[in-house]
Scaffold this active site. Sequence first.
Site, PDB file in Angstrom:
ATOM      1  N   ASP A  62      31.090  63.587  41.968  1.00 49.55           N
ATOM      2  CA  ASP A  62      30.845  64.182  43.282  1.00 49.55           C
ATOM      3  C   ASP A  62      30.252  63.107  44.166  1.00 49.55           C
ATOM      4  O   ASP A  62      29.435  62.292  43.718  1.00 49.55           O
ATOM      5  CB  ASP A  62      29.951  65.426  43.203  1.00 49.55           C
ATOM      6  CG  ASP A  62      28.591  65.167  42.597  1.00 49.55           C
ATOM      7  OD1 ASP A  62      27.624  64.981  43.355  1.00 49.55           O
ATOM      8  OD2 ASP A  62      28.481  65.181  41.358  1.00 49.55           O
ATOM      9  N   GLU A 149      19.765  74.489  45.917  1.00 48.22           N
ATOM     10  CA  GLU A 149      18.650  73.861  45.222  1.00 48.22           C
ATOM     11  C   GLU A 149      17.375  74.087  46.026  1.00 48.22           C
ATOM     12  O   GLU A 149      17.430  74.441  47.197  1.00 48.22           O
ATOM     13  CB  GLU A 149      18.879  72.351  45.085  1.00 48.22           C
ATOM     14  CG  GLU A 149      20.233  71.928  44.561  1.00 48.22           C
ATOM     15  CD  GLU A 149      20.455  70.426  44.684  1.00 48.22           C
ATOM     16  OE1 GLU A 149      19.497  69.641  44.429  1.00 48.22           O
ATOM     17  OE2 GLU A 149      21.572  70.024  45.058  1.00 48.22           O
TER      18      GLU A 149
END
Length: 264
Positions: A62, A149
């Site tokens: 990623d 997150e």
Amino acid sequence: MLTRLTALALIALLAACGGRNAPPQRDAAPTNNAPTRANFGEANPQDFGRVGPQNHRVHGIDVSKFQPSIDWPTARDNGVNFAFIKATEGGDQADPLFDQHWQGAARAGIPRGAYHFFYHCRPAIEQARWFIAHVPRTRGALPPVLDMEWTPTSPTCRVRNSPEHIRSEAQIFIRALQSHYGQRPILYTAIDFFEDNQMWRVQGADFWLRAVKAHPKDLYAGQHWTFWQYSGTGYVPGIAGKTDLNAFAGSARDWTAWLAANQH
């Protein structure tokens, strides 16, 4: 003659109507779904025990603006079988290299998907609309990703909403993406956020889990997952500097089947 002209006109009309509802255009090179072996390095090697990244056949990365220069064909030849590319954050930030990475991966024939970094101080539906405005419905793309997150170092938003609120916002975002892209989205998270908010209760998404010192089966006991981020300090030929490394849950055959079922 009149009948023939009428028929031709009808065919032309149907073709024109079909054009308005045509599916998204494919801008990627044809992909070879047989995965290439990972030839990655690691700046901070970990001992995962009996089961680690080496036990998984399909690997990928990623990336975001922090990987400004990527030789995608070289990365592909060295085991990058998929890529998730940062597209947006919150409701007013777009990654400046998204288009470059999106097109580069496509030209190399690497299956790729886009991800959104969630901002806890803005409604989920506004963020979903922001993502949709920046990420095209491209045939061959992987499912879209919601990255949730805690953000303790954010200069503008360090709030910790209740688990119920966070799960509700996740569901709103996931449903919006499912409706727009016609794909089951992916939810990325880390162990502290996962446990604090009981994210296993979120429905309608596959899970992409971060676990850089243990296998997900050891850290997220009983949780089904599709992708595993096992490193944030990896080295990949074709990419200058460090990058995140990921593995797919299944075998090479499973990967081919998953692509067939989940690519747009």
